[in-house]
Design a protein around this motif. Structure first.
Motif, PDB file in Angstrom:
ATOM      1  N   ALA A 146     -45.618  32.470 -87.262  1.00  0.00           N
ATOM      2  CA  ALA A 146     -45.286  33.468 -86.220  1.00  0.00           C
ATOM      3  C   ALA A 146     -45.801  32.866 -84.757  1.00  0.00           C
ATOM      4  N   LEU A 147     -47.020  32.295 -84.829  1.00  0.00           N
ATOM      5  CA  LEU A 147     -47.577  31.680 -83.400  1.00  0.00           C
ATOM      6  C   LEU A 147     -46.454  30.657 -83.065  1.00  0.00           C
ATOM      7  N   ILE A 148     -46.131  29.682 -83.989  1.00  0.00           N
ATOM      8  CA  ILE A 148     -45.326  28.632 -83.429  1.00  0.00           C
ATOM      9  C   ILE A 148     -44.091  29.157 -83.002  1.00  0.00           C
ATOM     10  N   GLU A 149     -43.299  30.031 -83.620  1.00  0.00           N
ATOM     11  CA  GLU A 149     -42.253  30.820 -83.134  1.00  0.00           C
ATOM     12  C   GLU A 149     -42.284  31.425 -81.766  1.00  0.00           C
ATOM     13  N   TYR A 150     -43.487  32.250 -81.784  1.00  0.00           N
ATOM     14  CA  TYR A 150     -43.592  32.825 -80.356  1.00  0.00           C
ATOM     15  C   TYR A 150     -43.807  31.964 -79.274  1.00  0.00           C
ATOM     16  N   ILE A 151     -44.216  30.619 -79.595  1.00  0.00           N
ATOM     17  CA  ILE A 151     -44.741  29.603 -78.287  1.00  0.00           C
ATOM     18  C   ILE A 151     -43.116  28.919 -78.119  1.00  0.00           C
ATOM     19  N   ALA A 152     -42.398  28.833 -79.129  1.00  0.00           N
ATOM     20  CA  ALA A 152     -41.043  28.116 -79.171  1.00  0.00           C
ATOM     21  C   ALA A 152     -40.006  29.125 -78.058  1.00  0.00           C
ATOM     22  N   GLN A 153     -40.387  30.564 -78.441  1.00  0.00           N
ATOM     23  CA  GLN A 153     -39.558  31.467 -77.619  1.00  0.00           C
ATOM     24  C   GLN A 153     -39.877  31.416 -76.233  1.00  0.00           C
ATOM     25  N   LEU A 154     -41.167  31.286 -76.083  1.00  0.00           N
ATOM     26  CA  LEU A 154     -42.043  30.932 -74.361  1.00  0.00           C
ATOM     27  C   LEU A 154     -41.220  29.849 -73.885  1.00  0.00           C
ATOM     28  N   VAL A 155     -41.216  28.673 -74.649  1.00  0.00           N
ATOM     29  CA  VAL A 155     -40.644  27.701 -74.031  1.00  0.00           C
ATOM     30  C   VAL A 155     -39.288  27.660 -73.654  1.00  0.00           C
ATOM     31  N   GLY A 156     -38.442  28.569 -74.503  1.00  0.00           N
ATOM     32  CA  GLY A 156     -37.060  28.638 -74.408  1.00  0.00           C
ATOM     33  C   GLY A 156     -36.754  29.361 -73.211  1.00  0.00           C
ATOM     34  N   LYS A 157     -37.624  30.557 -73.097  1.00  0.00           N
ATOM     35  CA  LYS A 157     -37.380  31.534 -71.947  1.00  0.00           C
ATOM     36  C   LYS A 157     -37.765  30.569 -70.519  1.00  0.00           C
ATOM     37  N   ARG A 158     -38.769  29.883 -70.553  1.00  0.00           N
ATOM     38  CA  ARG A 158     -39.210  29.022 -69.602  1.00  0.00           C
ATOM     39  C   ARG A 158     -37.969  28.228 -69.028  1.00  0.00           C
ATOM     40  N   LEU A 159     -37.359  27.505 -70.064  1.00  0.00           N
ATOM     41  CA  LEU A 159     -36.317  26.611 -69.836  1.00  0.00           C
ATOM     42  C   LEU A 159     -35.156  27.423 -69.391  1.00  0.00           C
ATOM     43  N   GLU A 160     -34.914  28.640 -69.794  1.00  0.00           N
ATOM     44  CA  GLU A 160     -33.538  29.360 -69.306  1.00  0.00           C
ATOM     45  C   GLU A 160     -33.924  29.678 -67.781  1.00  0.00           C
ATOM     46  N   LYS A 161     -35.197  29.925 -67.503  1.00  0.00           N
ATOM     47  CA  LYS A 161     -35.281  30.560 -66.141  1.00  0.00           C
ATOM     48  C   LYS A 161     -35.256  29.101 -64.962  1.00  0.00           C
ATOM     49  N   GLU A 162     -35.654  28.040 -65.640  1.00  0.00           N
ATOM     50  CA  GLU A 162     -35.463  26.913 -64.618  1.00  0.00           C
ATOM     51  C   GLU A 162     -34.078  26.554 -64.749  1.00  0.00           C
TER      52      GLU A 162
END
Ligand code: SME
Length: 174
Positions: A146-162
């Protein structure tokens, strides 16, 4: 010194990841910080790294990005190889409790006993993945996942924004 219960530790690292996300200026900086955070704070996360799909590569290939841990010979992984290829091609988290028993496994270090690979999605498509190896068997339980999937999601959102607004195209400070 009392040991911190695992759930508390996982919550602490989740909060650290949120704090890091609000502090860094780019997705790249975030990914670099995440590898350090997870490798330093989680005792059983002995190798932590990102593999990202090479833009426009045909056939598609995963390229090693930021990582913490031993050097790996696997710097480019086609999607039909390894646990990494399996996670990226299926778009699903892969948890392997005993790497010796998984014929897909590409060895990085003889010490590795278990592994988790979580895809990173950008606008609904796999853009890469977060790969973690452990020297301990079955190191990745439900809460770790759950933690690692949460972090992978944060990374995905960050890349999307960028991608929507690259730092160089912004006026003033990012
Ligand atoms: N074990 C991975 C390869 C990457 S290294 O672990 C860093 C795999 O089977 O795809």
């Amino acid at each position: 010194m009392a040991t911190i219960p695992k759930t508390d530790k996982l919550n602490e690292v989740r909060n650290d990841a949120d704090r890091l996300n609000s502090k860094v200026h780019t997705a790249d900086e975030f990914m670099e910080g995440i590898t350090a955070l997870l490798n330093e704070q989680m005792l059983k996360y002995n190798w932590v790294g990102f593999y990202m799909l090479e833009p426009k590569a045909n056939p598609p290939v995963l390229v090693l990005g930021h990582y913490r841990g031993a050097m790996t010979p696997h710097t480019r992984i086609p999607l039909n190889q390894g646990i990494c290829g399996a996670a990226a091609s299926s778009g699903k988290t892969v948890v392997v409790d005993d790497v010796k028993k998984d014929s897909r496994y590409l060895a990085c270090s003889l010490e590795t006993k278990s592994e988790i690979v979580v895809p990173v999605f950008v606008n609904g498509a796999v853009a890469g993945e977060l790969d973690i190896d452990s020297h301990f068997p079955a190191a990745f339980g439900t809460e770790d996942r759950a933690l690692i999937e949460y972090i992978a999601q944060l990374v995905g959102k960050r890349l999307e924004k960028e991608q929507a607004s690259p730092p160089s195209s912004r006026t003033g400070k990012s």
